[in-house]
Design a protein around this motif. Structure first.
Motif, short mmCIF file in Angstrom:
data_model
loop_
_atom_site.label_atom_id
_atom_site.label_comp_id
_atom_site.label_asym_id
_atom_site.label_seq_id
_atom_site.Cartn_x
_atom_site.Cartn_y
_atom_site.Cartn_z
N SER A 13 0.83 -1.20 0.00
CA SER A 13 0.00 0.00 0.00
C SER A 13 0.86 1.26 0.00
O SER A 13 1.95 1.27 0.57
CB SER A 13 -0.89 0.02 1.24
OG SER A 13 -1.55 1.27 1.35
N LEU A 14 0.33 2.30 -0.62
CA LEU A 14 0.97 3.62 -0.56
C LEU A 14 0.28 4.52 0.46
O LEU A 14 0.75 5.60 0.75
CB LEU A 14 0.98 4.28 -1.94
CG LEU A 14 1.78 3.55 -3.01
CD1 LEU A 14 1.66 4.28 -4.35
CD2 LEU A 14 3.23 3.40 -2.60
N GLU A 15 -0.86 4.07 0.98
CA GLU A 15 -1.63 4.83 1.97
C GLU A 15 -1.26 4.32 3.36
O GLU A 15 -1.97 3.51 3.94
CB GLU A 15 -3.13 4.67 1.72
CG GLU A 15 -3.57 5.10 0.34
CD GLU A 15 -3.52 6.60 0.17
OE1 GLU A 15 -3.73 7.32 1.15
OE2 GLU A 15 -3.26 7.04 -0.96
N ALA A 16 -0.14 4.81 3.89
CA ALA A 16 0.39 4.20 5.11
C ALA A 16 0.83 5.23 6.14
O ALA A 16 1.24 6.33 5.81
CB ALA A 16 1.58 3.31 4.76
N VAL A 17 0.77 4.80 7.38
CA VAL A 17 1.43 5.48 8.48
C VAL A 17 2.81 4.86 8.57
O VAL A 17 2.96 3.64 8.48
CB VAL A 17 0.67 5.27 9.82
CG1 VAL A 17 1.45 5.85 10.98
CG2 VAL A 17 -0.72 5.85 9.74
N VAL A 51 -4.23 2.49 5.02
CA VAL A 51 -4.35 1.08 4.64
C VAL A 51 -3.31 0.22 5.35
O VAL A 51 -3.56 -0.94 5.64
CB VAL A 51 -4.23 0.94 3.10
CG1 VAL A 51 -4.28 -0.51 2.67
CG2 VAL A 51 -5.33 1.75 2.42
N SER A 52 -2.15 0.79 5.64
CA SER A 52 -1.10 -0.01 6.27
C SER A 52 -0.23 0.82 7.20
O SER A 52 -0.31 2.05 7.23
CB SER A 52 -0.23 -0.70 5.22
OG SER A 52 0.63 0.22 4.59
N LEU A 53 0.60 0.10 7.94
CA LEU A 53 1.59 0.69 8.83
C LEU A 53 2.94 0.13 8.40
O LEU A 53 3.08 -1.08 8.23
CB LEU A 53 1.27 0.29 10.27
CG LEU A 53 2.18 0.77 11.38
CD1 LEU A 53 2.19 2.30 11.46
CD2 LEU A 53 1.72 0.19 12.71
N PHE A 89 2.36 -3.74 7.99
CA PHE A 89 1.19 -4.31 8.66
C PHE A 89 -0.05 -3.74 8.00
O PHE A 89 -0.24 -2.52 7.96
CB PHE A 89 1.22 -3.92 10.15
CG PHE A 89 0.04 -4.39 10.94
CD1 PHE A 89 0.03 -5.66 11.49
CD2 PHE A 89 -1.05 -3.56 11.16
CE1 PHE A 89 -1.06 -6.10 12.24
CE2 PHE A 89 -2.14 -3.98 11.91
CZ PHE A 89 -2.14 -5.26 12.44
N MET A 90 -0.88 -4.61 7.45
CA MET A 90 -2.11 -4.15 6.80
C MET A 90 -3.17 -3.87 7.86
O MET A 90 -3.44 -4.71 8.71
CB MET A 90 -2.59 -5.19 5.79
CG MET A 90 -1.59 -5.48 4.69
SD MET A 90 -0.98 -4.02 3.80
CE MET A 90 -2.45 -3.52 2.93
#
Length: 91
Positions: A13-17, A51-53, A89-90
């Motif tokens: 994912s590119l949407e991550a913390v 989306v993910s970490l 991590f998802m």
């Protein structure tokens, strides 16, 4: 999110913390503080719609690798340019 070294990894994912550092005062180590920081990051990411970490750590940092494993992060690969192991991590 995607600093140049992170572009070496095929993330899910590119949407991550992204967690860049976890530090606990030695006087308070082994009290669960690092686990609580991970739980906070996971909850924060979910609440904000990520989306993910993502996290990386030095190959010699066995304590962090154990913590990462405790939370079932997926190993994503080796970041050669900064000598780090990458995990995701998802949420």
């Amino acid at each position: 999110e995607n600093d140049p070294p992170y572009r070496e990894i095929n993330w899910d994912s590119l949407e991550a913390v992204v967690i860049h550092r976890i530090m606990v005062n030695p006087s308070f180590q082994r009290t669960g503080i690092a686990s609580e920081l991970f739980r906070f990051a996971i909850d924060y990411g979910r609440e904000k719609g990520y989306v993910s970490l993502k996290i990386d750590t030095h190959p010699d940092n066995q304590k962090m690798q154990n913590l990462i494993g405790k939370f079932n992060f997926k190993y994503k690969g080796y970041i050669k340019s900064i000598n780090r192991l990458a995990y995701e991590f998802m949420l």
